[in-house]
Design an enzyme around this catalytic site. Structure first.
Site, PDB file in Angstrom:
ATOM      1  N   TYR A  36       0.543  -1.066  -0.081  1.00  0.00           N
ATOM      2  CA  TYR A  36       0.087  -0.058  -0.023  1.00  0.00           C
ATOM      3  C   TYR A  36       0.712   1.212  -0.070  1.00  0.00           C
ATOM      4  CZ  TYR A  36       0.792   0.981   5.070  1.00  0.00           C
ATOM      5  OH  TYR A  36       1.417   1.304   6.240  1.00  0.00           O
ATOM      6  N   ARG A  55       7.956   4.206  -4.626  1.00  0.00           N
ATOM      7  CA  ARG A  55       8.017   3.276  -3.457  1.00  0.00           C
ATOM      8  C   ARG A  55       7.084   2.224  -3.922  1.00  0.00           C
ATOM      9  NH1 ARG A  55       7.533   5.553   2.522  1.00  0.00           N
ATOM     10  NH2 ARG A  55       5.317   5.738   1.762  1.00  0.00           N
ATOM     11  N   ARG A 104      -7.583 -21.138  -1.067  1.00  0.00           N
ATOM     12  CA  ARG A 104      -6.579 -20.793  -0.249  1.00  0.00           C
ATOM     13  C   ARG A 104      -5.286 -21.539  -0.338  1.00  0.00           C
ATOM     14  NH1 ARG A 104      -4.520 -21.548   4.821  1.00  0.00           N
ATOM     15  NH2 ARG A 104      -3.699 -19.855   5.903  1.00  0.00           N
ATOM     16  N   HIS A 106      -0.973 -21.023   0.293  1.00  0.00           N
ATOM     17  CA  HIS A 106       0.242 -19.975   0.660  1.00  0.00           C
ATOM     18  C   HIS A 106       1.117 -19.639  -0.466  1.00  0.00           C
ATOM     19  CE1 HIS A 106      -0.419 -21.144   4.491  1.00  0.00           C
ATOM     20  NE2 HIS A 106       0.407 -20.103   4.991  1.00  0.00           N
ATOM     21  N   LYS A 150       6.315  -1.745   2.039  1.00  0.00           N
ATOM     22  CA  LYS A 150       5.228  -1.244   2.473  1.00  0.00           C
ATOM     23  C   LYS A 150       4.147  -2.062   2.391  1.00  0.00           C
ATOM     24  CE  LYS A 150       3.304   3.455   3.392  1.00  0.00           C
ATOM     25  NZ  LYS A 150       3.329   3.372   4.813  1.00  0.00           N
ATOM     26  N   GLU A 182      12.502   2.907  13.884  1.00  0.00           N
ATOM     27  CA  GLU A 182      11.584   3.917  13.488  1.00  0.00           C
ATOM     28  C   GLU A 182      10.339   3.966  14.775  1.00  0.00           C
ATOM     29  OE1 GLU A 182       9.906   3.036   9.735  1.00  0.00           O
ATOM     30  OE2 GLU A 182      10.239   0.986  10.141  1.00  0.00           O
ATOM     31  N   LEU A 206      11.484   1.856   6.725  1.00  0.00           N
ATOM     32  CA  LEU A 206      10.714   2.007   5.672  1.00  0.00           C
ATOM     33  C   LEU A 206      11.674   3.483   5.146  1.00  0.00           C
ATOM     34  CD1 LEU A 206       7.952   1.448   3.715  1.00  0.00           C
ATOM     35  CD2 LEU A 206       7.271   3.429   5.070  1.00  0.00           C
TER      36      LEU A 206
END
Ligand code: PDD
Length: 290
Positions: A36, A55, A104, A106, A150, A182, A206
């Site tokens: 995101y 990014r 589903r 992985h 991110k 951070e 980040l």
């Protein structure tokens, strides 16, 4: 007068946010298998959009999720959402998941189109935090080792943020192997003896778009800057501490683990940086800076 519900973008279509639906098999939902971006918008102009999109591309590449749109495509989506919200100051959220295959598993699906979602919301009002500063608590950085991506897999960040709130603070400052990394949703800066210090990116954090700008503004103001390993014990002797993010901009930390930072009020360097930041923002919205 009818109030239009907020608009969002989902997989190529614009629709009311409340009517947007995704599959429970979406890998963002099942595995946190999604990335995101959060982009501030000032005066209707997305702030440092190229850097945010760069990014996003890096996050997509690192996770091997195919890029669903090019920069022009993202720009068109963002412009439409920002316009629908009436311009002004906003925040745009973009998310791309690896899609919703029929089962589903992985392993990466053979056939699944990424799920692409975007929305615009009002920018949170942080004026009181800027004026008075915030309290932070230190915590063990329990996150994974790829915090440069991110990713929406933010459970550790969620727990760490709540831990700070439960202790009467606003944010957790994270420490891994005695070094500061951070905040749970922010980058961190220290001021010691007039030098602006921030943890280096090599420490697994980040690469904040706001962090970049703070470094640029400090250099433009001829202030010394150090991007390096920051030992946890340096926090206690700091004259000033700041947090940065796209939604917080730059805010001063006035208490660390219950003790005052510097004089316990926003420091003089913070006031300078705040002024430079506001000037830059205004110029940006007017198209006067890059
Ligand atoms: N988070 N570090 C972490 C862990 C973050 O989550 C964020 C921002 C930052 C600051 O990056 P930037 O300056 O590019 O916003 C650093 C966003 C705002 C969020 O998750 O909502």
């Amino acid at each position: 007068m009818t109030v239009e519900p907020p608009l969002c973008y989902l997989n190529g279509e614009y629709m009311a946010l409340e009517s947007a639906r995704i599959s429970p098999l979406d890998r963002g939902f099942l595995f946190g298998d999604a990335v995101y971006e959060v982009i501030p918008v000032y005066g209707g102009v997305p702030f440092r959009l190229d850097t945010h999109l760069g990014r996003l591309t890096a996050s997509l590449t690192a996770t091997r999720i195919p890029a669903p749109l090019d920069a022009a495509g993202w720009r068109a989506v963002i412009d439409r959402l920002v316009e629908a919200e009436g311009g002004g100051d906003q925040t745009v959220y973009l998310q791309v998941s690896r899609g919703a295959p029929p089962n589903r598993d992985h392993a990466f699906p053979q056939e699944a189109e990424p799920t692409v979602f975007a929305m615009a919301s009002p920018l949170p009002d942080t004026s009181a935090l800027r004026e008075h500063g915030v309290a932070v608590t230190t915590a063990d950085d329990i996150r994974w080792q790829r915090c440069d991506i991110k990713s929406v897999a933010l459970l550790a960040n969620v727990l760490l943020r709540q831990d700070a709130l439960d202790r009467g603070a606003q944010e957790s400052v994270l420490v891994r192997d005695d070094r500061v990394t951070e905040g749970s949703a922010s980058n961190i800066f220290l001021v010691r003896g007039g030098v602006l210090i921030t943890p280096e990116l090599e420490g697994g954090i980040l690469s904040g778009v706001t962090r970049d700008l703070i470094l640029e503004l400090a250099r433009a103001g001829n202030r010394p800057v150090e991007c390096r390993r920051v030992d946890a014990e340096e926090l206690t002797g700091a004259d000033e501490i700041w947090l940065t993010s796209s939604t917080k901009e730059v805010i001063p930390v006035t208490r660390l683990d219950g003790r005052p930072v510097g004089g316990g009020t926003p420091g003089p360097y913070y006031r300078d940086m705040r002024a430079w930041f506001d000037e830059y923002k205004a110029d940006y919205a007017e198209g006067r800076s890059a």
